[in-house]
Motif scaffolding. Sequence first.
Motif, PDB file in Angstrom:
ATOM      1  N   ARG A   2       0.747  -1.101  -0.002  1.00  0.00           N
ATOM      2  CA  ARG A   2       0.087   0.195  -0.088  1.00  0.00           C
ATOM      3  C   ARG A   2       0.861   1.131   0.031  1.00  0.00           C
ATOM      4  O   ARG A   2       0.636   2.353  -0.661  1.00  0.00           O
ATOM      5  N   SER A   3       1.885   1.270   0.654  1.00  0.00           N
ATOM      6  CA  SER A   3       2.806   2.399   0.826  1.00  0.00           C
ATOM      7  C   SER A   3       3.476   2.632  -0.654  1.00  0.00           C
ATOM      8  O   SER A   3       3.614   3.977  -1.104  1.00  0.00           O
ATOM      9  N   GLN A   4       3.756   1.518  -1.401  1.00  0.00           N
ATOM     10  CA  GLN A   4       4.135   1.875  -2.660  1.00  0.00           C
ATOM     11  C   GLN A   4       3.067   2.456  -3.711  1.00  0.00           C
ATOM     12  O   GLN A   4       3.462   3.500  -4.253  1.00  0.00           O
ATOM     13  N   ARG A   5       2.003   2.480  -3.526  1.00  0.00           N
ATOM     14  CA  ARG A   5       0.978   2.694  -4.311  1.00  0.00           C
ATOM     15  C   ARG A   5       0.686   4.107  -3.798  1.00  0.00           C
ATOM     16  O   ARG A   5       0.375   5.281  -4.645  1.00  0.00           O
ATOM     17  N   LEU A   6       0.790   4.535  -2.437  1.00  0.00           N
ATOM     18  CA  LEU A   6       0.522   5.844  -1.909  1.00  0.00           C
ATOM     19  C   LEU A   6       1.863   6.668  -2.675  1.00  0.00           C
ATOM     20  O   LEU A   6       1.464   7.983  -2.820  1.00  0.00           O
ATOM     21  N   VAL A   7       3.046   6.314  -2.506  1.00  0.00           N
ATOM     22  CA  VAL A   7       4.018   6.846  -2.822  1.00  0.00           C
ATOM     23  C   VAL A   7       4.031   7.284  -4.376  1.00  0.00           C
ATOM     24  O   VAL A   7       4.244   8.456  -4.999  1.00  0.00           O
ATOM     25  N   ASP A   8       3.481   6.358  -5.270  1.00  0.00           N
ATOM     26  CA  ASP A   8       3.138   6.641  -6.595  1.00  0.00           C
ATOM     27  C   ASP A   8       2.082   7.546  -6.758  1.00  0.00           C
ATOM     28  O   ASP A   8       2.143   8.417  -7.665  1.00  0.00           O
ATOM     29  N   LEU A   9       1.111   7.405  -6.021  1.00  0.00           N
ATOM     30  CA  LEU A   9      -0.074   8.652  -6.277  1.00  0.00           C
ATOM     31  C   LEU A   9       0.383   9.709  -5.780  1.00  0.00           C
ATOM     32  O   LEU A   9       0.047  10.805  -6.698  1.00  0.00           O
ATOM     33  N   LEU A  10       1.171  10.034  -4.746  1.00  0.00           N
ATOM     34  CA  LEU A  10       1.723  11.146  -4.422  1.00  0.00           C
ATOM     35  C   LEU A  10       2.723  11.829  -5.558  1.00  0.00           C
ATOM     36  O   LEU A  10       2.717  13.086  -5.561  1.00  0.00           O
ATOM     37  N   ALA A  11       3.406  10.972  -5.952  1.00  0.00           N
ATOM     38  CA  ALA A  11       4.404  11.498  -7.012  1.00  0.00           C
ATOM     39  C   ALA A  11       3.559  11.843  -8.370  1.00  0.00           C
ATOM     40  O   ALA A  11       3.971  13.104  -8.742  1.00  0.00           O
ATOM     41  N   VAL A  12       2.709  11.337  -8.817  1.00  0.00           N
ATOM     42  CA  VAL A  12       1.884  11.817  -9.852  1.00  0.00           C
ATOM     43  C   VAL A  12       1.027  13.114  -9.598  1.00  0.00           C
ATOM     44  O   VAL A  12       0.895  13.852 -10.312  1.00  0.00           O
ATOM     45  N   LEU A  13       0.829  13.069  -8.167  1.00  0.00           N
ATOM     46  CA  LEU A  13      -0.066  14.374  -7.740  1.00  0.00           C
ATOM     47  C   LEU A  13       0.739  15.450  -7.890  1.00  0.00           C
ATOM     48  O   LEU A  13       0.418  16.718  -8.180  1.00  0.00           O
ATOM     49  N   ALA A  14       1.851  15.543  -7.295  1.00  0.00           N
ATOM     50  CA  ALA A  14       3.169  16.453  -7.037  1.00  0.00           C
ATOM     51  C   ALA A  14       3.200  16.925  -8.637  1.00  0.00           C
ATOM     52  O   ALA A  14       3.490  18.070  -8.884  1.00  0.00           O
ATOM     53  N   LEU A  15       3.490  15.906  -9.521  1.00  0.00           N
ATOM     54  CA  LEU A  15       3.871  16.094 -10.859  1.00  0.00           C
ATOM     55  C   LEU A  15       2.521  17.041 -11.424  1.00  0.00           C
ATOM     56  O   LEU A  15       2.886  18.122 -12.260  1.00  0.00           O
ATOM     57  N   ALA A  16       1.458  16.577 -11.102  1.00  0.00           N
ATOM     58  CA  ALA A  16       0.119  17.477 -11.935  1.00  0.00           C
ATOM     59  C   ALA A  16       0.170  19.017 -11.370  1.00  0.00           C
ATOM     60  O   ALA A  16       0.049  19.679 -11.826  1.00  0.00           O
ATOM     61  N   LEU A  17       0.497  19.058  -9.912  1.00  0.00           N
ATOM     62  CA  LEU A  17       0.267  20.406  -9.351  1.00  0.00           C
ATOM     63  C   LEU A  17       1.581  21.212  -9.696  1.00  0.00           C
ATOM     64  O   LEU A  17       1.247  22.266  -9.959  1.00  0.00           O
ATOM     65  N   LEU A  18       2.817  20.724  -9.825  1.00  0.00           N
ATOM     66  CA  LEU A  18       3.631  21.306  -9.971  1.00  0.00           C
ATOM     67  C   LEU A  18       3.586  21.696 -11.647  1.00  0.00           C
ATOM     68  O   LEU A  18       4.031  23.079 -12.155  1.00  0.00           O
ATOM     69  N   ALA A  19       3.062  20.903 -12.476  1.00  0.00           N
ATOM     70  CA  ALA A  19       3.091  21.116 -13.850  1.00  0.00           C
ATOM     71  C   ALA A  19       1.894  22.348 -14.126  1.00  0.00           C
ATOM     72  O   ALA A  19       1.989  23.278 -14.814  1.00  0.00           O
ATOM     73  N   LEU A  20       0.714  22.123 -13.315  1.00  0.00           N
ATOM     74  CA  LEU A  20      -0.144  23.334 -13.159  1.00  0.00           C
ATOM     75  C   LEU A  20       0.445  24.412 -12.794  1.00  0.00           C
ATOM     76  O   LEU A  20      -0.122  25.624 -13.553  1.00  0.00           O
ATOM     77  N   SER A  21       1.178  24.492 -12.039  1.00  0.00           N
ATOM     78  CA  SER A  21       1.974  25.800 -11.629  1.00  0.00           C
ATOM     79  C   SER A  21       2.578  26.333 -12.604  1.00  0.00           C
ATOM     80  O   SER A  21       2.633  27.722 -12.623  1.00  0.00           O
ATOM     81  N   ALA A  22       3.212  25.723 -13.533  1.00  0.00           N
ATOM     82  CA  ALA A  22       4.113  26.174 -14.870  1.00  0.00           C
ATOM     83  C   ALA A  22       2.967  26.992 -15.794  1.00  0.00           C
ATOM     84  O   ALA A  22       3.334  27.851 -16.409  1.00  0.00           O
ATOM     85  N   TYR A  23       1.781  26.434 -15.729  1.00  0.00           N
ATOM     86  CA  TYR A  23       0.987  27.098 -16.880  1.00  0.00           C
ATOM     87  C   TYR A  23      -0.220  27.908 -16.245  1.00  0.00           C
ATOM     88  O   TYR A  23      -0.555  28.995 -16.960  1.00  0.00           O
ATOM     89  N   LEU A  24      -0.380  28.168 -14.937  1.00  0.00           N
ATOM     90  CA  LEU A  24      -1.080  29.230 -14.263  1.00  0.00           C
ATOM     91  C   LEU A  24      -0.365  30.454 -14.133  1.00  0.00           C
ATOM     92  O   LEU A  24       0.869  30.637 -14.432  1.00  0.00           O
ATOM     93  N   ASN A  25      -1.063  31.520 -13.805  1.00  0.00           N
ATOM     94  CA  ASN A  25      -0.345  32.916 -13.659  1.00  0.00           C
ATOM     95  C   ASN A  25       0.391  33.039 -12.253  1.00  0.00           C
ATOM     96  O   ASN A  25      -0.105  32.628 -11.151  1.00  0.00           O
ATOM     97  N   TRP A  26       1.676  33.133 -12.518  1.00  0.00           N
ATOM     98  CA  TRP A  26       2.453  33.257 -11.294  1.00  0.00           C
ATOM     99  C   TRP A  26       2.353  34.632 -10.793  1.00  0.00           C
ATOM    100  O   TRP A  26       2.386  35.021  -9.503  1.00  0.00           O
ATOM    101  N   SER A  27       2.665  35.711 -11.748  1.00  0.00           N
ATOM    102  CA  SER A  27       2.347  37.241 -11.444  1.00  0.00           C
ATOM    103  C   SER A  27       1.656  37.849 -12.247  1.00  0.00           C
ATOM    104  O   SER A  27       1.581  37.423 -13.681  1.00  0.00           O
ATOM    105  N   TYR A  28       1.385  39.177 -11.966  1.00  0.00           N
ATOM    106  CA  TYR A  28       0.587  39.905 -12.906  1.00  0.00           C
ATOM    107  C   TYR A  28       1.123  41.338 -12.804  1.00  0.00           C
ATOM    108  O   TYR A  28       1.756  41.687 -11.702  1.00  0.00           O
ATOM    109  N   GLY A  29       1.557  41.999 -14.021  1.00  0.00           N
ATOM    110  CA  GLY A  29       2.056  43.335 -13.840  1.00  0.00           C
ATOM    111  C   GLY A  29       1.164  44.350 -14.321  1.00  0.00           C
ATOM    112  O   GLY A  29       0.719  44.061 -15.465  1.00  0.00           O
TER     113      GLY A  29
END
Length: 176
Positions: A2-29
């Motif tokens: 179960r811990s292997q699957r949880l680590v896999d799930l968290l890694a995929v979630l982290a990839l999705a969140l970090l990739a999403l942060s690349a496409y969302l707006n970081w700053s506005y000027g």
Amino acid sequence: MRSQRLVDLLAVLALALLALSAYLNWSYGDPGSGRPRVEFSGYSVTRAPVTLALAALVAVVVTKLAGTALRRVLAVLVVLMGVAAIGVALQVRPNAEELSRLRPELSQAVTDQVVLTTGPAPWFALAGGVALVTAGVIALSTAHHWRRPTAKYDRDPAATPADQWKAIDAGEDPTI
């Protein structure tokens, strides 16, 4: 298991969140004086979150093939990458001079003052970093319980290539 699957799930979630942060707006000027507001995606401000996410995902995949000692080393690396992603999310706040190099319409020569605001992307990068740290800590603490990769298709080191060909000719699978 179960811990292997949880680590896999968290890694995929982290990839999705970090990739999403690349496409969302970081700053506005906002250059003011009726000029349009300029938006900066996370990828134009910093490429670190996506790079860290991909490297951590590769490390998690390699843990499937590694022994316990290497799993622990990789888990520590995943934790460090998560800490780096958190640091990037909390520290990277470009100022007007940095942003004017990316977009000339924000330079001091064009406008008197630029009002900067932060978008939602750093929060996604922060959540992705926390997910990576959590995945690394779980992998580090449970690495000795994980299943080893199967040796089903490893060949017999005592068998010579000629013996293997003879086994194939006889209708046997020399990898079993």
